[in-house]
Design a protein around this motif. Structure first.
Motif, PDB file in Angstrom:
ATOM      1  N   GLN A 166      -3.202  -6.517 -13.505  1.00 36.61           N
ATOM      2  CA  GLN A 166      -4.836  -5.817 -13.456  1.00 36.61           C
ATOM      3  C   GLN A 166      -5.548  -6.532 -12.491  1.00 36.61           C
ATOM      4  N   TYR A 167      -5.343  -7.561 -11.974  1.00 34.83           N
ATOM      5  CA  TYR A 167      -6.090  -8.434 -11.115  1.00 34.83           C
ATOM      6  C   TYR A 167      -5.198  -8.153  -9.567  1.00 34.83           C
ATOM      7  N   ARG A 168      -4.483  -8.117  -9.666  1.00 30.21           N
ATOM      8  CA  ARG A 168      -4.178  -7.725  -8.388  1.00 30.21           C
ATOM      9  C   ARG A 168      -3.614  -6.483  -7.806  1.00 30.21           C
ATOM     10  N   LEU A 169      -3.417  -5.602  -8.680  1.00 33.91           N
ATOM     11  CA  LEU A 169      -4.108  -3.704  -8.386  1.00 33.91           C
ATOM     12  C   LEU A 169      -5.780  -3.675  -8.311  1.00 33.91           C
ATOM     13  N   ASP A 170      -6.337  -4.481  -8.630  1.00 35.44           N
ATOM     14  CA  ASP A 170      -8.303  -4.298  -8.650  1.00 35.44           C
ATOM     15  C   ASP A 170      -7.764  -4.916  -7.737  1.00 35.44           C
ATOM     16  N   MET A 171      -7.655  -5.561  -6.580  1.00 40.51           N
ATOM     17  CA  MET A 171      -7.345  -6.699  -5.648  1.00 40.51           C
ATOM     18  C   MET A 171      -7.081  -5.376  -4.046  1.00 40.51           C
ATOM     19  N   ILE A 172      -6.043  -4.791  -4.874  1.00 37.90           N
ATOM     20  CA  ILE A 172      -5.286  -4.219  -3.515  1.00 37.90           C
ATOM     21  C   ILE A 172      -6.630  -2.459  -3.743  1.00 37.90           C
ATOM     22  N   GLU A 173      -7.083  -2.198  -4.627  1.00 31.61           N
ATOM     23  CA  GLU A 173      -8.109  -1.426  -4.625  1.00 31.61           C
ATOM     24  C   GLU A 173      -9.384  -1.615  -3.988  1.00 31.61           C
ATOM     25  N   ASP A 174      -9.671  -2.582  -3.635  1.00 33.41           N
ATOM     26  CA  ASP A 174     -10.280  -3.236  -3.087  1.00 33.41           C
ATOM     27  C   ASP A 174     -10.058  -3.386  -1.662  1.00 33.41           C
ATOM     28  N   LEU A 175      -9.186  -3.773  -1.618  1.00 35.36           N
ATOM     29  CA  LEU A 175      -8.414  -3.168   0.229  1.00 35.36           C
ATOM     30  C   LEU A 175      -8.472  -1.914   0.173  1.00 35.36           C
ATOM     31  N   GLU A 176      -8.046  -0.881  -0.041  1.00 35.69           N
ATOM     32  CA  GLU A 176      -7.832   0.432   0.239  1.00 35.69           C
ATOM     33  C   GLU A 176      -9.489   1.458  -0.421  1.00 35.69           C
ATOM     34  N   THR A 177     -10.540   0.212  -0.191  1.00 36.57           N
ATOM     35  CA  THR A 177     -11.956   0.403  -0.084  1.00 36.57           C
ATOM     36  C   THR A 177     -12.424   0.592   1.916  1.00 36.57           C
ATOM     37  N   TYR A 178     -11.536  -0.379   1.976  1.00 40.47           N
ATOM     38  CA  TYR A 178     -11.697  -1.063   2.746  1.00 40.47           C
ATOM     39  C   TYR A 178     -11.303  -0.113   3.964  1.00 40.47           C
ATOM     40  N   LEU A 179      -9.749  -0.747   3.624  1.00 45.15           N
ATOM     41  CA  LEU A 179      -9.165   0.989   4.610  1.00 45.15           C
ATOM     42  C   LEU A 179      -9.646   1.965   4.499  1.00 45.15           C
ATOM     43  N   ILE A 220      -4.688   5.195   4.276  1.00 44.67           N
ATOM     44  CA  ILE A 220      -3.513   3.976   5.329  1.00 44.67           C
ATOM     45  C   ILE A 220      -2.756   4.172   4.032  1.00 44.67           C
ATOM     46  N   THR A 221      -1.399   4.891   4.333  1.00 46.50           N
ATOM     47  CA  THR A 221      -0.365   4.379   3.231  1.00 46.50           C
ATOM     48  C   THR A 221       1.092   3.634   3.845  1.00 46.50           C
ATOM     49  N   PHE A 222       1.351   2.512   2.761  1.00 49.37           N
ATOM     50  CA  PHE A 222       2.544   1.369   3.881  1.00 49.37           C
ATOM     51  C   PHE A 222       3.409   1.979   2.841  1.00 49.37           C
ATOM     52  N   VAL A 223       4.426   1.546   4.358  1.00 51.08           N
ATOM     53  CA  VAL A 223       5.489   1.876   3.845  1.00 51.08           C
ATOM     54  C   VAL A 223       6.138   0.261   3.620  1.00 51.08           C
ATOM     55  N   ASP A 224       7.297  -0.376   2.846  1.00 53.66           N
ATOM     56  CA  ASP A 224       8.172  -1.000   2.956  1.00 53.66           C
ATOM     57  C   ASP A 224       9.360  -0.616   4.329  1.00 53.66           C
ATOM     58  N   PRO A 225       9.444  -1.689   5.284  1.00 51.88           N
ATOM     59  CA  PRO A 225      10.500  -1.757   6.248  1.00 51.88           C
ATOM     60  C   PRO A 225      11.415  -2.270   5.604  1.00 51.88           C
ATOM     61  N   GLU A 251      -0.017   1.721  -5.675  1.00 51.39           N
ATOM     62  CA  GLU A 251      -1.416   2.103  -4.986  1.00 51.39           C
ATOM     63  C   GLU A 251      -1.102   1.878  -3.495  1.00 51.39           C
ATOM     64  N   LEU A 252      -0.588   1.191  -3.278  1.00 52.16           N
ATOM     65  CA  LEU A 252       0.223   0.292  -1.415  1.00 52.16           C
ATOM     66  C   LEU A 252       0.735   1.818  -0.609  1.00 52.16           C
ATOM     67  N   ILE A 253       1.568   2.194  -1.626  1.00 54.50           N
ATOM     68  CA  ILE A 253       2.299   3.393  -0.914  1.00 54.50           C
ATOM     69  C   ILE A 253       2.196   4.866  -0.981  1.00 54.50           C
ATOM     70  N   SER A 254       1.209   4.975  -2.007  1.00 55.51           N
ATOM     71  CA  SER A 254       0.636   5.845  -2.223  1.00 55.51           C
ATOM     72  C   SER A 254       0.626   7.230  -1.527  1.00 55.51           C
ATOM     73  N   THR A 255       1.022   7.624  -0.954  1.00 56.83           N
ATOM     74  CA  THR A 255       0.292   9.328  -0.145  1.00 56.83           C
ATOM     75  C   THR A 255      -0.699   9.728   0.407  1.00 56.83           C
ATOM     76  N   SER A 256      -1.916   9.550  -1.137  1.00 54.80           N
ATOM     77  CA  SER A 256      -3.059  10.086  -1.123  1.00 54.80           C
ATOM     78  C   SER A 256      -4.207   9.058  -0.159  1.00 54.80           C
ATOM     79  N   ASN A 257      -2.972   7.654   0.023  1.00 55.53           N
ATOM     80  CA  ASN A 257      -4.414   7.115   0.588  1.00 55.53           C
ATOM     81  C   ASN A 257      -4.333   7.483   2.048  1.00 55.53           C
TER      82      ASN A 257
END
Length: 416
Positions: free
Chosen positions: A162-175, A210-215, A202-208
């Motif tokens: 949950q901490y990791r998710l909270d952090m990524i959600e903060d990042l997505e808000t910034y992005l 900025i959508t990230f991909v795993d190269p 959350e990082l790879i969600s297409t609703s963002n």
């Protein structure tokens, strides 16, 4: 036979450098962690071998440590610069880890640092660095790369997920404030045990925005799964008392992700099949082993490289390459080779230089160790060869710097 080193300063104004090498590395509490003596010499071996254009790091303790690494990098390539060192401050409510920072080093002949920012989160800051590609058309057609470096909450369990998710959600808000076609690289120690974690999804969600991909195109259940041996990054060790984890090679914690548009953007794109875990030979026998063991051998990374990785950190670096269709503006000078090492650059009692430019006669050559400390100075003789006594130097990696020239430092190793 004379051993010389490739000169990176010899590019002409009209030359196009089309590929860039990126590396992310967890530095294992550098420089405070000292269970392995003189750890910097091992980082020098790694950097001299890979020579990234962008070097992204976490677990850097102090600004002095940041400068120590920069000094070493500049002995390899004088164009290296670093971003401003900023202290993390967003984890006080959970635990005091303010001595673990992120930072970016970059080749200033290829990129310029336009700005940097901090993205605060519940546990640990993200660092955002905006870079401008030094292209010949940078005024009329600027190519921008946004680099974000992070270190997510460690350990398994629902609370830490949950901490990791909270952090990524903060990042997505910034992005969400970024243009949707931005070129974004996200690198860090994610501490995720599988691709189904809510934070990774959350990082790879297409609703963002900025959508990230795993190269690496390797999303799955990484933990303790030999199907993902080629992307595992931790732990390099089975022996304890060296600092960090000693669990052996069984986790994929370290990542470089790119924004989705970088798969096809010709101005700045991910090079297909370039994602590599540096030091990982993809040998299935390496599972739960130490990275410098014979179980981890292979054709890509030698024992010397894997041993340096073993001694420096409990993580392996992650690397990718980016490609641009732009021509770089790297300066109009031409490099010359004025001094070369005769014979092998592994020496015991004496090193011999060959003078290829009589204009350097009488100039001092300064010798630095892998800590960036000056240990010796010699004068170039009015002869073809100049000898230097190395019998009193400690074993390790050294650099000879010839001032007032654009020649890159010469590297040699003392092994008594």
């Amino acid at each position: 036979m004379f051993l010389t080193f490739a000169l990176l300063l010899g590019l002409q104004l009209s030359h196009s450098q089309e590929n860039f090498k990126l590396m992310f590395y967890n530095l294992l509490n550098f420089p405070s962690e000292n269970a392995v003596p003189n750890r910097l010499q091992y980082l020098e071996v790694i950097m001299d071998d890979y020579r990234p254009d962008l070097f992204m790091v976490c677990e850097l303790n102090t600004e002095d440590g940041a400068n120590t690494i920069l000094n070493s990098l500049q002995l390899i390539n004088s164009n290296y610069e670093r971003a401003v060192f900023q202290t993390n401050s967003s984890d006080d409510a959970i635990g005091d880890y303010n001595d673990l920072q992120q930072l970016l080093y970059f080749d200033s002949s290829k990129f310029s640092l336009e700005s940097q920012d901090i993205v605060s989160s519940i546990y640990r800051d993200f660092n955002h660095y905006q870079l401008l590609l030094n292209s010949t058309t940078q005024n009329s057609n600027p190519v921008i790369l946004d680099v974000i470096v992070c270190h997510l909450k460690a350990s398994s369990g629902d609370t830490n997920e949950q901490y990791r998710l909270d952090m990524i959600e903060d990042l997505e808000t910034y992005l969400d404030t970024f243009p949707s076609d931005s070129n974004v690289v996200l690198s860090g120690d994610f501490n995720m045990y599988n691709g189904n974690e809510p934070s990774f999804q959350e990082l790879i969600s297409t609703s963002n925005n900025i959508t990230f991909v795993d190269p690496a195109n390797s999303i799955g259940y990484w933990h303790n799964n030999t199907n993902y041996i080629d992307v595992m990054t931790q732990s390099t060790r089975t022996q304890g008392n060296l600092g960090g984890s000693s669990g052996g090679f069984d986790d994929r914690f370290d990542f470089i992700l790119t924004s989705q548009n970088m798969l096809t953007n010709p101005q700045l794109s991910f090079v297909e099949d370039s994602y590599q875990v540096y030091g990982n030979n993809g040998n299935i026998q390496c599972y739960n082993s130490s990275i410098n063991s014979s179980n981890c051998s292979g054709s890509d990374y030698s024992f010397d490289i894997r041993n340096a990785l073993y001694n420096f950190s409990d993580h392996l670096p992650v690397t990718i390459e980016l490609h641009t269709n732009q021509s770089l503006s790297t300066g109009s000078f031409t490099s010359t080779t004025s001094l070369a090492i005769k014979g092998s650059n592994v020496v015991d009692g004496q090193l011999q230089f060959r003078n290829t430019n009589m204009e350097i006669v009488g100039q001092p050559t300064t010798v630095y160790n892998s800590l960036g400390q000056q240990v010796k100075t010699i004068m170039i003789n009015n002869t073809l060869y100049t000898n230097m006594d190395t019998s009193q130097l400690a074993n390790g990696l050294y650099y000879c710097v010839l001032p007032y020239t654009n020649q890159q430092p010469l590297k040699f190793i003392v092994a008594h």
